[in-house]
Design an enzyme around this catalytic site. Structure first.
Site, PDB file in Angstrom:
ATOM      1  N   GLU A 209       0.841  -1.207   0.000  1.00 48.19           N
ATOM      2  CA  GLU A 209       0.000   0.000   0.000  1.00 48.19           C
ATOM      3  C   GLU A 209       0.869   1.248   0.000  1.00 48.19           C
ATOM      4  O   GLU A 209       1.883   1.299   0.711  1.00 48.19           O
ATOM      5  CB  GLU A 209      -0.894  -0.031   1.242  1.00 48.19           C
ATOM      6  CG  GLU A 209      -2.257   0.569   1.044  1.00 48.19           C
ATOM      7  CD  GLU A 209      -3.127  -0.206   0.055  1.00 48.19           C
ATOM      8  OE1 GLU A 209      -3.053   0.066  -1.163  1.00 48.19           O
ATOM      9  OE2 GLU A 209      -3.876  -1.089   0.507  1.00 48.19           O
ATOM     10  N   HIS A 210       0.478   2.194  -0.806  1.00 51.00           N
ATOM     11  CA  HIS A 210       1.216   3.452  -0.945  1.00 51.00           C
ATOM     12  C   HIS A 210       2.648   3.229  -1.412  1.00 51.00           C
ATOM     13  O   HIS A 210       3.548   3.991  -1.060  1.00 51.00           O
ATOM     14  CB  HIS A 210       1.175   4.269   0.359  1.00 51.00           C
ATOM     15  CG  HIS A 210      -0.175   4.875   0.595  1.00 51.00           C
ATOM     16  ND1 HIS A 210      -0.569   6.062   0.021  1.00 51.00           N
ATOM     17  CD2 HIS A 210      -1.252   4.414   1.283  1.00 51.00           C
ATOM     18  CE1 HIS A 210      -1.818   6.329   0.379  1.00 51.00           C
ATOM     19  NE2 HIS A 210      -2.262   5.334   1.135  1.00 51.00           N
TER      20      HIS A 210
ATOM     21  N   GLY B   5     -16.208   5.449  -2.595  1.00 54.85           N
ATOM     22  CA  GLY B   5     -15.689   5.729  -1.255  1.00 54.85           C
ATOM     23  C   GLY B   5     -15.432   4.487  -0.425  1.00 54.85           C
ATOM     24  O   GLY B   5     -15.002   4.580   0.716  1.00 54.85           O
TER      25      GLY B   5
ATOM     26  N   SER C 232     -11.930   1.436  -5.496  1.00 60.60           N
ATOM     27  CA  SER C 232     -11.510   2.136  -6.706  1.00 60.60           C
ATOM     28  C   SER C 232     -12.570   2.185  -7.808  1.00 60.60           C
ATOM     29  O   SER C 232     -12.325   1.813  -8.952  1.00 60.60           O
ATOM     30  CB  SER C 232     -10.225   1.505  -7.239  1.00 60.60           C
ATOM     31  OG  SER C 232      -9.368   2.512  -7.605  1.00 60.60           O
TER      32      SER C 232
ATOM     33  N   ASP D 226      -4.369   0.962  -9.305  1.00 59.12           N
ATOM     34  CA  ASP D 226      -5.808   0.707  -9.421  1.00 59.12           C
ATOM     35  C   ASP D 226      -6.215   0.472 -10.876  1.00 59.12           C
ATOM     36  O   ASP D 226      -6.975  -0.440 -11.197  1.00 59.12           O
ATOM     37  CB  ASP D 226      -6.612   1.896  -8.874  1.00 59.12           C
ATOM     38  CG  ASP D 226      -6.217   2.252  -7.453  1.00 59.12           C
ATOM     39  OD1 ASP D 226      -5.521   1.439  -6.819  1.00 59.12           O
ATOM     40  OD2 ASP D 226      -6.597   3.334  -6.990  1.00 59.12           O
TER      41      ASP D 226
HETATM   42  C1  GLA Z   1      -5.076   4.847  -4.107  1.00 60.22           C
HETATM   43  C2  GLA Z   1      -4.275   5.218  -5.361  1.00 60.22           C
HETATM   44  C3  GLA Z   1      -3.278   4.126  -5.724  1.00 60.22           C
HETATM   45  C4  GLA Z   1      -2.435   3.711  -4.538  1.00 60.22           C
HETATM   46  C5  GLA Z   1      -3.304   3.454  -3.317  1.00 60.22           C
HETATM   47  C6  GLA Z   1      -2.491   3.202  -2.079  1.00 60.22           C
HETATM   48  O1  GLA Z   1      -5.903   3.758  -4.351  1.00 60.22           O
HETATM   49  O2  GLA Z   1      -5.143   5.441  -6.437  1.00 60.22           O
HETATM   50  O3  GLA Z   1      -2.485   4.550  -6.795  1.00 60.22           O
HETATM   51  O4  GLA Z   1      -1.441   4.658  -4.270  1.00 60.22           O
HETATM   52  O5  GLA Z   1      -4.181   4.538  -3.047  1.00 60.22           O
HETATM   53  O6  GLA Z   1      -1.773   2.026  -2.207  1.00 60.22           O
END
Ligand code: GLA
Length: 384
Positions: free
Chosen positions: A34-35, A120, A124, A170
């Protein structure tokens, strides 16, 4: 609620008086990583059986007539005048702009869209919206773009027309998903492998906190900025470091005095998360779900305590999950600040666990969470 594709054919026929083509674009979960997509790292997302659906056909002029079935709201705009307006229209305009920038011949379309990916909820829906619409335009107007190019256009739309400086995870997952598999995506090379994710006794249960995250809020972009600050300082000392993927804890520690505490902690999380994702992939290949689950828990608490993108609701859900050996791993999925947690749970325990969680959650937050089991699905496609 499952999507009834026939219903969308009917909505379109009633509104536009002819036959549409149907396209389905899945939402995604992220198992771990994540991130880290905007840090050139590795991520492990999968497309899921929650979709945006598009009933769409060309209309031989330069206007787009789009109807959002779920919002009962229609918008008409000219391809020559893309003025961002309501949020969902922005995403579609961004996609059209992405085609235009590549000099591709997109014309007007009539379209009815909707779906069952709750906005939300961290699955995605916006990526599904952009990817599904882009895929449809590509097919209808024979533009010949690859899925990777479409992912980049969808990401561009999110950057330019929605103001979120997101990575590519995503969009990539929505376009490249495969039924029964997770992707191991290398966000630098933009290549992926598939890892099977099907177990007789374990399923993926999503629990929706019903806390609506707002990625547009600067919090996401701020996190990204912290990472860039870290790389900027690291680069001075280690010119080979182009992204946090190239750093390790030792190099980070060596420049600690030059970083704010905030930047240091955020970068540390990212470096650890990239490593956890690689370890998780190894566990998965060995069918070691317990080890995999452990990585998920560690990821969650890093997101919560270090990256600071969780919320009390997600934290409670993950704490409750960790209290039973029936849940092998749990974490908040996606950008953060709410949305869903993913739980790898023994099938036999789903009912009792859900009930226990519901009670505690309602007693603590005075609202009901939602529970749903999901399957891993194929990427964007035309529905024949
Ligand atoms: C959102 C962003 C992704 C990713 C995630 C965290 O979904 O769209 O690109 O950075 O946060 O992993």
């Amino acid at each position: 609620m499952p999507i009834t594709t026939n219903a969308y054919t009917k909505y379109f026929q009633e509104r536009f008086g002819r036959e549409p083509l149907l396209f389905l674009a899945p939402g995604r979960i992220n198992l771990i990583g994540e991130h880290v997509d905007y840090n050139d790292g590795f991520v492990m997302p999968a497309a899921v059986d929650r979709h945006m659906i598009f009933a769409i056909a060309p209309n031989d002029n330069d206007r787009c007539n789009i109807y959002a079935q779920d919002f009962k709201e229609g918008v008409t705009f000219s391809l020559n005048e893309l003025n961002p307006g309501e949020t969902w229209v922005n995403y579609l305009m961004g996609v059209i702009e992405g085609f235009a920038q590549r000099g591709l011949p997109v014309k007007g379309v009539d379209c009815v869209f909707g779906g069952n990916i709750l906005a939300g909820s961290g699955l995605s829906s916006s990526a599904a919206l952009c990817c599904g619409f882009g895929f449809a335009l590509n097919e209808i107007f024979g533009c010949g773009l690859s899925r990777l190019e479409l992912a980049k256009i969808a990401q561009f739309s999110e950057h330019q027309f929605a103001g979120v400086n997101c990575g590519i995870m995503d969009q990539y997952a929505s376009l490249f998903g495969k039924e029964g598999y997770v992707l191991m995506l290398d966000c630098r090379a933009l290549t992926h492998g598939y890892l099977p994710f099907k177990f007789d006794e374990v399923e993926i249960l999503l629990i929706d906190t019903k806390v609506k995250h707002s990625l547009g809020a600067s919090a996401y972009n701020n996190r990204r900025q912290s990472c860039e600050e870290g790389v900027h300082v690291l680069k001075n000392k280690f010119p080979k470091i182009q992204a946090l993927r190239d750093a390790d804890l030792k190099s980070l520690e060596s420049v600690r005095a030059e970083l704010s505490e905030e930047t240091f902690v955020k970068c540390k999380f990212v470096i650890n998360e990239i490593d956890r994702t690689k370890r998780a992939a190894k566990f998965l290949k060995e069918d070691n779900l317990k080890g995999f689950g452990q990585m998920m828990y560690e990821s969650h608490w890093g997101l919560s305590k270090e990256y600071d993108v969780s919320c009390p609701e997600s934290d409670l859900l993950v704490t409750l999950a960790s209290e039973t050996s029936d849940v092998l791993g749990a974490r908040q999925t996606g950008g953060g600040f709410g949305g869903c947690t993913i739980n790898l749970i023994r099938k036999a325990a789903v009912k009792s666990f859900s009930e226990k969680v519901r009670q505690k959650y309602v007693a603590t937050f005075e609202k009901e969470p939602d529970f749903y089991s999901i399957n891993l699905a194929s990427g964007v496609h035309i529905e024949k």
